[in-house]
Design a protein around this motif. Structure first.
Motif, PDB file in Angstrom:
ATOM      1  N   CYS A   5     -36.262  22.826  73.236  1.00 19.92           N
ATOM      2  CA  CYS A   5     -36.072  23.402  74.566  1.00 19.92           C
ATOM      3  C   CYS A   5     -34.911  24.398  74.536  1.00 19.92           C
ATOM      4  N   ARG A   6     -34.956  25.312  75.514  1.00 20.45           N
ATOM      5  CA  ARG A   6     -33.870  26.291  75.682  1.00 20.45           C
ATOM      6  C   ARG A   6     -33.696  26.495  77.186  1.00 20.45           C
ATOM      7  N   PHE A   7     -32.457  26.337  77.669  1.00 16.84           N
ATOM      8  CA  PHE A   7     -32.167  26.556  79.082  1.00 16.84           C
ATOM      9  C   PHE A   7     -30.688  26.886  79.254  1.00 16.84           C
ATOM     10  N   LEU A   8     -30.408  27.814  80.143  1.00 13.68           N
ATOM     11  CA  LEU A   8     -29.037  28.193  80.500  1.00 13.68           C
ATOM     12  C   LEU A   8     -28.156  28.458  79.281  1.00 13.68           C
ATOM     13  N   GLY A   9     -28.734  29.054  78.250  1.00 18.13           N
ATOM     14  CA  GLY A   9     -27.979  29.360  77.044  1.00 18.13           C
ATOM     15  C   GLY A   9     -27.783  28.189  76.099  1.00 18.13           C
ATOM     16  N   ILE A  10     -28.406  27.059  76.405  1.00 20.27           N
ATOM     17  CA  ILE A  10     -28.297  25.847  75.588  1.00 20.27           C
ATOM     18  C   ILE A  10     -29.599  25.680  74.808  1.00 20.27           C
ATOM     19  N   VAL A  11     -29.503  25.419  73.525  1.00 18.46           N
ATOM     20  CA  VAL A  11     -30.677  25.193  72.686  1.00 18.46           C
ATOM     21  C   VAL A  11     -30.662  23.736  72.236  1.00 18.46           C
ATOM     22  N   ILE A  12     -31.792  23.048  72.440  1.00 15.75           N
ATOM     23  CA  ILE A  12     -31.929  21.652  72.043  1.00 15.75           C
ATOM     24  C   ILE A  12     -32.811  21.605  70.804  1.00 15.75           C
ATOM     25  N   GLN A  13     -32.316  20.958  69.746  1.00 14.47           N
ATOM     26  CA  GLN A  13     -33.050  20.887  68.489  1.00 14.47           C
ATOM     27  C   GLN A  13     -33.003  19.475  67.909  1.00 14.47           C
ATOM     28  N   MET A  14     -33.982  19.182  67.039  1.00 17.26           N
ATOM     29  CA  MET A  14     -33.994  17.958  66.233  1.00 17.26           C
ATOM     30  C   MET A  14     -34.366  18.348  64.814  1.00 17.26           C
ATOM     31  N   TYR A  15     -33.771  17.651  63.858  1.00 21.77           N
ATOM     32  CA  TYR A  15     -34.120  17.865  62.460  1.00 21.77           C
ATOM     33  C   TYR A  15     -35.320  16.998  62.090  1.00 21.77           C
ATOM     34  N   PHE A  16     -36.068  17.417  61.090  1.00 22.86           N
ATOM     35  CA  PHE A  16     -37.121  16.587  60.511  1.00 22.86           C
ATOM     36  C   PHE A  16     -36.469  15.473  59.716  1.00 22.86           C
ATOM     37  N   PHE A  24     -30.230  14.096  69.064  1.00 20.80           N
ATOM     38  CA  PHE A  24     -30.623  15.502  69.119  1.00 20.80           C
ATOM     39  C   PHE A  24     -29.363  16.361  69.105  1.00 20.80           C
ATOM     40  N   HIS A  25     -29.563  17.628  68.806  1.00 24.85           N
ATOM     41  CA  HIS A  25     -28.467  18.589  68.719  1.00 24.85           C
ATOM     42  C   HIS A  25     -28.561  19.548  69.901  1.00 24.85           C
ATOM     43  N   ALA A  26     -27.437  19.794  70.542  1.00 26.67           N
ATOM     44  CA  ALA A  26     -27.349  20.783  71.615  1.00 26.67           C
ATOM     45  C   ALA A  26     -26.408  21.887  71.145  1.00 26.67           C
ATOM     46  N   ILE A  27     -26.903  23.118  71.123  1.00 27.43           N
ATOM     47  CA  ILE A  27     -26.123  24.252  70.649  1.00 27.43           C
ATOM     48  C   ILE A  27     -25.873  25.197  71.813  1.00 27.43           C
ATOM     49  N   TYR A  28     -24.621  25.585  71.962  1.00 32.51           N
ATOM     50  CA  TYR A  28     -24.221  26.507  73.022  1.00 32.51           C
ATOM     51  C   TYR A  28     -23.264  27.509  72.409  1.00 32.51           C
ATOM     52  N   ASP A  30     -21.432  29.231  69.795  1.00 30.96           N
ATOM     53  CA  ASP A  30     -21.139  28.776  68.439  1.00 30.96           C
ATOM     54  C   ASP A  30     -20.674  27.320  68.402  1.00 30.96           C
ATOM     55  N   LEU A  31     -20.914  26.583  69.491  1.00 24.41           N
ATOM     56  CA  LEU A  31     -20.524  25.178  69.588  1.00 24.41           C
ATOM     57  C   LEU A  31     -21.755  24.288  69.494  1.00 24.41           C
ATOM     58  N   GLU A  32     -21.562  23.077  69.016  1.00 24.21           N
ATOM     59  CA  GLU A  32     -22.677  22.147  68.889  1.00 24.21           C
ATOM     60  C   GLU A  32     -22.219  20.736  69.221  1.00 24.21           C
ATOM     61  N   GLY A  33     -23.108  19.975  69.849  1.00 25.10           N
ATOM     62  CA  GLY A  33     -22.877  18.566  70.108  1.00 25.10           C
ATOM     63  C   GLY A  33     -24.089  17.778  69.640  1.00 25.10           C
ATOM     64  N   VAL A  34     -23.841  16.576  69.137  1.00 25.60           N
ATOM     65  CA  VAL A  34     -24.911  15.686  68.697  1.00 25.60           C
ATOM     66  C   VAL A  34     -24.926  14.505  69.664  1.00 25.60           C
ATOM     67  N   PHE A  35     -26.093  14.275  70.292  1.00 24.27           N
ATOM     68  CA  PHE A  35     -26.220  13.267  71.338  1.00 24.27           C
ATOM     69  C   PHE A  35     -27.148  12.136  70.910  1.00 24.27           C
ATOM     70  N   GLU A  36     -26.691  10.919  71.062  1.00 25.15           N
ATOM     71  CA  GLU A  36     -27.476   9.733  70.757  1.00 25.15           C
ATOM     72  C   GLU A  36     -28.562   9.575  71.821  1.00 25.15           C
ATOM     73  N   LEU A  37     -29.780   9.183  71.418  1.00 30.88           N
ATOM     74  CA  LEU A  37     -30.915   9.177  72.349  1.00 30.88           C
ATOM     75  C   LEU A  37     -30.915   8.031  73.355  1.00 30.88           C
ATOM     76  N   SER A  38     -30.340   6.907  73.050  1.00 25.95           N
ATOM     77  CA  SER A  38     -30.427   5.803  74.004  1.00 25.95           C
ATOM     78  C   SER A  38     -29.357   5.855  75.088  1.00 25.95           C
ATOM     79  N   THR A  39     -28.198   6.433  74.769  1.00 26.58           N
ATOM     80  CA  THR A  39     -27.092   6.457  75.740  1.00 26.58           C
ATOM     81  C   THR A  39     -26.684   7.870  76.153  1.00 26.58           C
ATOM     82  N   PHE A  40     -27.126   8.869  75.402  1.00 28.99           N
ATOM     83  CA  PHE A  40     -26.732  10.273  75.573  1.00 28.99           C
ATOM     84  C   PHE A  40     -25.233  10.482  75.364  1.00 28.99           C
TER      85      PHE A  40
END
Length: 86
Positions: A5-16, A24-28, A30-40
């Motif tokens: 997904c891509r919204f408001l300049g944020i790109v959401i990605q997952m690796y194989f 999942f990874h959120a990129i904004y 040149d910054l990136e955050g890694v978010f756990e799926l059960s708790t975010f």
């Protein structure tokens, strides 16, 4: 890395076949955050508070889609795009 997904300049990605826990990874810019799926919870990275809040809001709305993509990417390498935050 698939772009879910891509919204408001944020790109959401997952690796194989990425490492546990499911996340999942959120990129904004040149910054990136890694978010756990059960708790975010942001496991690593550095995103502005506003961006982090938008990511968590979006992820809360699409939790099942994210989990389905994690399973699918792990098992088959396939994924489905997820609607952006509106």
């Amino acid at each position: 890395m698939p772009e879910l997904c891509r919204f408001l300049g944020i790109v959401i990605q997952m690796y194989f076949n990425d490492h546990m826990p499911p996340h999942f990874h959120a990129i904004y810019n040149d910054l990136e955050g890694v978010f756990e799926l059960s708790t975010f919870e942001m496991l690593e990275g550095n995103l502005p508070a506003r961006v982090k809040g938008l990511v968590v809001e979006w992820a809360t709305l699409h939790k099942q889609d994210l989990l389905d993509n994690w399973i699918s990417l792990t098992n088959t390498g396939e994924y489905k795009k997820i609607d952006p935050l509106v």
